[in-house]
Enzyme design. Structure first.
Site, PDB file in Angstrom:
ATOM      1  N   CYS A   2       3.804  -6.661   8.437  1.00  0.00           N
ATOM      2  CA  CYS A   2       4.834  -6.192   9.365  1.00  0.00           C
ATOM      3  C   CYS A   2       5.001  -7.228  10.474  1.00  0.00           C
ATOM      4  CB  CYS A   2       4.418  -4.855   9.975  1.00  0.00           C
ATOM      5  SG  CYS A   2       5.681  -4.133  11.067  1.00  0.00           S
ATOM      6  N   GLU A   6       0.820  -1.210   0.000  1.00  0.00           N
ATOM      7  CA  GLU A   6       0.000   0.000   0.000  1.00  0.00           C
ATOM      8  C   GLU A   6       0.851   1.255   0.000  1.00  0.00           C
ATOM      9  OE1 GLU A   6      -3.994  -0.708   2.404  1.00  0.00           O
ATOM     10  OE2 GLU A   6      -2.312  -1.955   3.003  1.00  0.00           O
ATOM     11  N   CYS A  35       3.741   8.370   1.087  1.00  0.00           N
ATOM     12  CA  CYS A  35       4.036   7.452   2.176  1.00  0.00           C
ATOM     13  C   CYS A  35       4.100   6.057   1.572  1.00  0.00           C
ATOM     14  CB  CYS A  35       2.912   7.558   3.203  1.00  0.00           C
ATOM     15  SG  CYS A  35       3.063   6.394   4.552  1.00  0.00           S
ATOM     16  N   CYS A  87       2.881  -4.038  17.217  1.00  0.00           N
ATOM     17  CA  CYS A  87       2.389  -2.862  17.926  1.00  0.00           C
ATOM     18  C   CYS A  87       0.872  -3.024  18.086  1.00  0.00           C
ATOM     19  CB  CYS A  87       2.747  -1.599  17.159  1.00  0.00           C
ATOM     20  SG  CYS A  87       4.532  -1.431  16.920  1.00  0.00           S
TER      21      CYS A  87
END
Ligand code: SAH
Length: 362
Positions: free
Chosen positions: A113, A93, A106, A117
């Site tokens: 990932c 993305e 970005c 988190c």
């Protein structure tokens, strides 16, 4: 079958060697670099100034694009999110954020990932794979072509932030490679000084980046002022706790240019890390290390799967004021593209727009 070489991730010198190995003169490599990077072409067919025989040879050996755009979402504020797929079917993305003076892109350094988190939607994907340099460069090419047309000039400058999916410092080598390729004046010409890399705190790589001659700016995601809370929100803290992280930042500080600061990002989670006491602890932590830094406060971008809500605007302002009272410069980041799942921490290959926001900030 041998995999074809993805040319978008090669430097000009590497392309020269690549074409020479296939029996062509080096200048064809430079021409090819211009076609890929300055004209942002993603197929050999479009490179009509190259001889047909050369293009046929290229088709056999190489590819000028590997990502396919699956969907594109445009937010009310003009932010665009691209959901792409790698050749092996993994989601990538990219978010294009138009601003008055410059555009910001970005991009993602990994598909998914590995860091867990607790407040981030990308974490739910797990790590699918680290992206190649070519896949990083191609994201920028796709976004610029969509915004301005293939090969058209970009009227505003472009800033890049490695803040999409993934942990950029676990993709260190391909990332540095991509940045070197993109900085070439005969190509995209986006220099490292226009790039910010955000890390969750991979300490050895912070130290390594300090020694990279032409390096991007550094941002560090903190999310908590104490180890106890940070262990819970960002498990990477158990590996590299705050003391080690801030010591690495202190070391990195020696590489800052005059006027350069680094950035700490702090996602504000309602009732979790956003009290005046947390702000004081954060300010004390930064002041104790006497860091040349600023803090970007990011109100949490919600998703149904995430057990957090953004701090209300008054709390955000109070938190900022508490930091400033202790001499820490703080800025509140306006969320961009929340309605299309394009905001920080919302990249998880969603195929939809967001439902009407439950906890919209005013
Ligand atoms: N892995 C890197 C870069 C990607 S995240 C890093 O951790 O820095 C980019 C930023 O978005 C980080 O500061 C992260 O803390 C923040 N973030 C993650 N999820 C978020 C969410 N749901 N709302 C707001 N910010 C979020």
């Amino acid at each position: 079958m041998r995999e074809k070489t993805h040319l978008t991730g090669l430097s000009k010198a590497e392309l020269e060697r690549f074409v020479e190995r296939s029996g062509e003169p080096a200048y064809r490599g430079r021409q090819l670099f211009g076609a890929l990077q300055r004209r942002r072409l993603r197929s050999f067919e479009e490179m009509s100034d190259l001889p047909k025989s050369f293009r046929t040879k290229l088709e056999e050996l190489a590819t000028a694009s590997t990502l396919t755009v699956e969907s594109r979402y445009v937010a009310q504020d003009g932010t665009r999110r691209y959901l792409m797929k790698t050749h092996d079917g993994l989601p990538v993305e990219t978010v294009f954020i138009p601003e008055e003076r410059r555009d910001t892109i970005c991009f993602s350094s990994q598909s998914g990932c590995p860091l867990q988190c607790d407040f981030c939607l990308t974490a739910k994907l797990g790590l699918l794979r680290t992206l190649t340099a070519g896949e990083m460069v191609e994201q920028i090419v796709v976004a610029l072509n969509d915004a301005y047309g293939v090969g058209e000039r970009t009227p505003r400058g472009t800033n890049l932030v490695a803040m999409g999916a993934g942990e950029p410092f676990l993709a260190f080598d391909p990332l540095m490679k991509a940045l070197r390729v993109m900085s070439d004046a005969d190509g995209l010409h986006i220099v490292p000084n226009r790039v910010t890399v955000s890390t969750a705190g991979v300490v050895p790589k912070i130290k390594e980046l300090a020694h990279v001659p032409e390096r991007p700016h550094l941002a560090i995601s903190l999310a908590a002022p104490t180890d106890e809370l940070r262990d819970r929100l960002m498990p990477i803290n158990k590996r590299w706790p705050l003391a080690e992280l801030l010591a690495a930042c202190k070391e990195f500080e020696e590489s800052l240019k005059p006027g350069e600061r680094f950035t700490f990002e702090y996602v504000l989670l309602d009732g979790v890390n956003d009290s005046d006491e947390h702000a004081r602890q954060l300010a004390n932590l930064l002041n104790r290390h006497q860091l040349r830094a600023k803090v970007n406060l990011i109100p949490h971008n919600p998703a149904e799967e995430l057990p957090y809500r953004p701090s209300p605007p008054e709390r955000v302002e109070a938190f900022k004021a508490a930091l400033e009272a202790k001499g820490v410069h703080a800025y509140v980041r306006r969320p961009r593209g929340r309605d299309i799942y394009a905001a920080c921490g919302q990249l998880a290959a969603r195929r939809t727009q967001a439902p009407p926001a439950l906890y919209q900030l005013s």
